[in-house]
Design an enzyme around this catalytic site. Structure first.
Site, short mmCIF file in Angstrom:
data_model
loop_
_atom_site.label_atom_id
_atom_site.label_comp_id
_atom_site.label_asym_id
_atom_site.label_seq_id
_atom_site.Cartn_x
_atom_site.Cartn_y
_atom_site.Cartn_z
N GLY A 1 -10.47 -99.00 -63.52
CA GLY A 1 -9.93 -99.42 -62.17
C GLY A 1 -8.40 -99.45 -62.20
CB THR B 1 -2.24 -100.50 -63.95
OG1 THR B 1 -2.54 -99.01 -64.07
CG2 THR B 1 -1.42 -101.03 -64.59
N GLY C 1 -6.63 -104.31 -64.27
CA GLY C 1 -6.69 -104.09 -65.65
C GLY C 1 -6.12 -105.16 -66.43
CD GLU D 1 -9.80 -93.92 -66.45
OE1 GLU D 1 -8.59 -93.93 -65.71
OE2 GLU D 1 -10.82 -93.61 -65.79
#
Length: 488
Positions: A236, A238, A241, A258
Site C-alpha cells: 500500500g 508509504t 506503511g 511493498e
C-alpha cells in the site's frame, strides 16, 4: 472437498473464519463500482471481536493443527488445487474484477489469469524447501533450515487486489504459515471470492486461511498489533506503511512492506524510438490500470535531441487511448477507484501547473463519461526535478516529462527521489544502458522493456522493506532461518 462451483463471484458474502462462513457483527457496507458509482454488493463489516476470532483460529491452526507439520508435498497439493480452481474460474474472477476494481481486458492476464499460475508455481516451490549445508571454519558441519514464522496477517490494496491476495497467500502458505487476509474495504469481494474458492475447491485445513473485511481502523489495526501474529505483509502507500511498521514494532513482528514509487523511465539519445516502444512506454508510464500502479514509471526523462519528437508522438498515442466502461473489450483504460482518488489526481495536476508544468494532453475528465470516476491520460512537460509532481506519487494516469543533459544527469534526476521501486532504461547500446541502470537506486530496472520478472520484487528507500514473489527467495521472506551445528 466440496464440488459445487460458484456461478458468479459477486455476492453478499459472510466473513470466512476457521473454515466457516460467519455473519458480520458490525453490519455491512456498500461495495461501489468505480465505473457506475453504484453498489455491486453489501460487504460484511468485521468487528474487533471477529478479527480477534480470525487471529485465534490461525494461531490454533498453526500451533495445534496439521498444517505446519504437513510434508511439503501435502502443502503443495493444496496449492495446486487452488491454482487449478483459480484457472477454472478465471472468467468469474475477471467479471468480478471488471465490476469491483475496473479491470480492463488488456489487463486480464496480469490482474486475473496470472494468479492461477502463481499458485501452481508456489506448489512447486513448497517442495523445494530443504536444509542446506553451509561450509565454514571448524569441525563438523552446519545445516541451514528455514522454519515457518507462524501466523501472518496479509493486508492488501485495492489496485491489484486479486493477484496480490493470491501472491502473498501463496508464499505464506508454501512456507507453512497460517494467515489472516484483510483486503481493502474498496475491494472486499476480491478476498472473499478467493475464500470461497479455497473453501469449496481445496483441502486446506480449517483455520489455515481466514478472510475478514473490516472497515473500521480499530479492527484493522488489530492485525498489526496482536501478539499472536508473527508477521505482517503489507502492500500500500508509504504513509500507511509507516503506521503498520510502527504498530508492529512493539512486538517485533517480522515485516514485509511493498510501498509507493515514483520511478523513472530514461530514454538515451541513441534510442531507436519505435511506435511499439512508445505504446509499451505509455502503458508502463501512464495508462496501466489508470495509473494506479506502484511500479508505474511516471517520470519520463528525455534528452533535448529526442524531447519534442517523443512528446509529440506520445501525445498522439495518449489521445487514442480508449477510456470507458471496463466491460467493453475495446476499452484500454477504465476509471480510477473512487471519487476521492480522482480528486487527488486533479489536485496534483492543478498543483503542477501552478509550479510551471504544461499540460500537453489530458488533464481532466473525459467528455461523455459523466458517470464513473474517469480521468484522461495526461502528459505534462516543463516539469522540474524538485517539483511536487516529480516527487510525489500521483496514482493516476499522469506522466511527467523531464529533460536531462547527459547520462550522469539522467542518473542524478532518477535518483532524486524518496522512492526506489522500479524503472527502465532504453538505448541502442545495451551495455551503455546497463551501465546507466546499475547506477539507479531502485529495486528493479528493465532494459529496453525487458523486466526482471523472475526475481523477487521490492524497493529501496521509502518503497519498502523485503522482497516477495519470484522463486524460493520469495517463500523465505515468510520464514525464519535456523542454523544447526552437526558434529563430524
Amino acid at each position: 472437498m466440496a464440488e459445487p462451483a460458484p456461478t458468479g463471484l459477486i455476492d453478499t458474502y459472510q466473513l470466512y473464519i476457521d473454515g466457516k462462513w460467519v455473519e458480520p457483527d458490525d453490519g455491512r457496507y456498500d461495495d461501489i463500482s468505480p465505473a457506475t458509482e453504484q453498489p455491486i454488493a453489501a460487504a460484511p463489516d468485521a468487528s474487533v471481536g471477529q478479527v480477534d476470532a480470525a487471529v485465534a483460529a490461525a494461531r490454533r491452526a498453526f500451533d495445534e493443527g496439521p498444517w505446519a507439520t504437513m510434508s511439503p508435498s501435502e502443502r503443495a497439493t493444496c496449492l495446486s488445487q487452488l491454482g487449478d480452481a483459480l484457472l477454472k474460474y478465471a472468467d468469474d474472477f475477471f467479471a468480478l474484477s471488471q465490476q469491483e476494481w475496473a479491470c480492463t481486458s488488456n489487463e486480464r492476464v496480469m490482474q486475473v489469469d496470472g494468479a492461477a499460475f502463481m499458485s501452481m508455481h508456489a506448489a512447486q516451490l513448497a517442495t523445494q524447501l530443504a536444509d542446506e549445508e553451509v561450509t565454514g571454519i571448524g569441525a563438523g558441519k552446519t545445516l541451514l533450515r528455514h522454519e515457518p514464522l507462524g501466523v501472518v496477517s496479509i493486508l492488501t490494496p485495492w489496485n491489484f487486489p486479486h493477484c496480490l491476495n493470491v501472491m502473498k497467500l501463496n508464499h505464506a502458505l508454501a512456507a507453512g504459515n497460517t494467515v489472516v487476509l484483510k483486503p481493502s474495504p474498496l475491494t472486499p469481494l476480491a478476498g472473499l471470492a478467493l475464500a470461497r474458492i479455497i473453501d469449496e475447491h481445496t483441502d486446506f485445513p480449517a483455520g489455515v486461511v481466514n478472510v475478514v473485511t473490516p472497515s473500521s481502523v480499530p479492527a484493522a489495526k488489530l492485525l498489526t498489533t496482536d501478539p499472536r501474529i508473527d508477521m505482517v505483509s503489507f502492500t500500500g502507500s508509504t504513509v500507511v506503511g509507516r503506521e503498520v511498521m510502527s504498530a508492529a514494532g512493539d512486538t517485533l513482528k517480522r515485516i514485509l512492506l511493498e510501498l509507493g514509487g515514483k520511478s523513472a523511465c530514461i530514454i538515451l539519445d541513441d534510442t531507436d524510438v519505435t511506435d511499439e516502444m512508445l505504446q509499451q512506454m505509455l502503458f508502463d508510464c501512464c495508462s496501466m490500470h489508470a495509473g494506479q500502479a506502484c511500479i508505474l514509471q511516471s517520470r519520463l526523462l528525455l534528452p533535448d535531441s529526442l524531447h519534442d519528437e517523443v512528446v509529440d508522438r506520445l501525445v498522439a498515442l495518449a489521445r487514442d487511448v480508449k477510456v470507458g466502461d471496463p466491460t467493453d473489450p475495446e476499452v484500454q483504460m477504465g476509471p480510477l477507484i473512487s471519487a476521492a482518488q480522482r480528486g487527488r489526481v486533479e489536485a496534483h495536476v492543478a498543483g503542477a501547473v501552478e509550479q510551471g508544468a504544461r499540460v500537453v494532453t489530458g488533464g481532466g475528465r473525459p467528455a461523455g463519461l459523466d458517470v464513473g470516476f474517469y480521468f484522461e491520460p495526461t502528459v505534462l512537460t516543463e516539469v522540474t526535478p524538485n517539483s511536487v509532481i516529480a516527487q510525489e506519487e500521483v496514482f493516476g494516469p499522469v506522466l511527467s516529462v523531464l529533460r536531462y543533459r547527459d547520462d550522469d544527469d539522467a542518473v542524478a534526476i532518477a535518483n532524486n527521489s524518496r522512492y526506489g521501486l522500479s524503472g527502465s532504461v532504453w538505448g541502442g547500446d545495451v551495455d551503455r544502458a546497463l551501465g546507466v541502470a546499475r547506477q539507479i537506486r531502485t529495486g528493479q530496472v528493465a532494459i529496453n522493456g525487458c523486466g526482471p520478472g523472475a526475481a523477487p520484487f521490492g524497493g529501496f528507500k521509502l518503497s519498502g522493506l523485503g522482497r516477495e514473489g519470484g522463486g524460493i527467495g520469495g517463500v523465505h521472506q515468510y520464514m525464519e532461518p535456523m542454523a544447526i551445528g552437526v558434529p563430524a
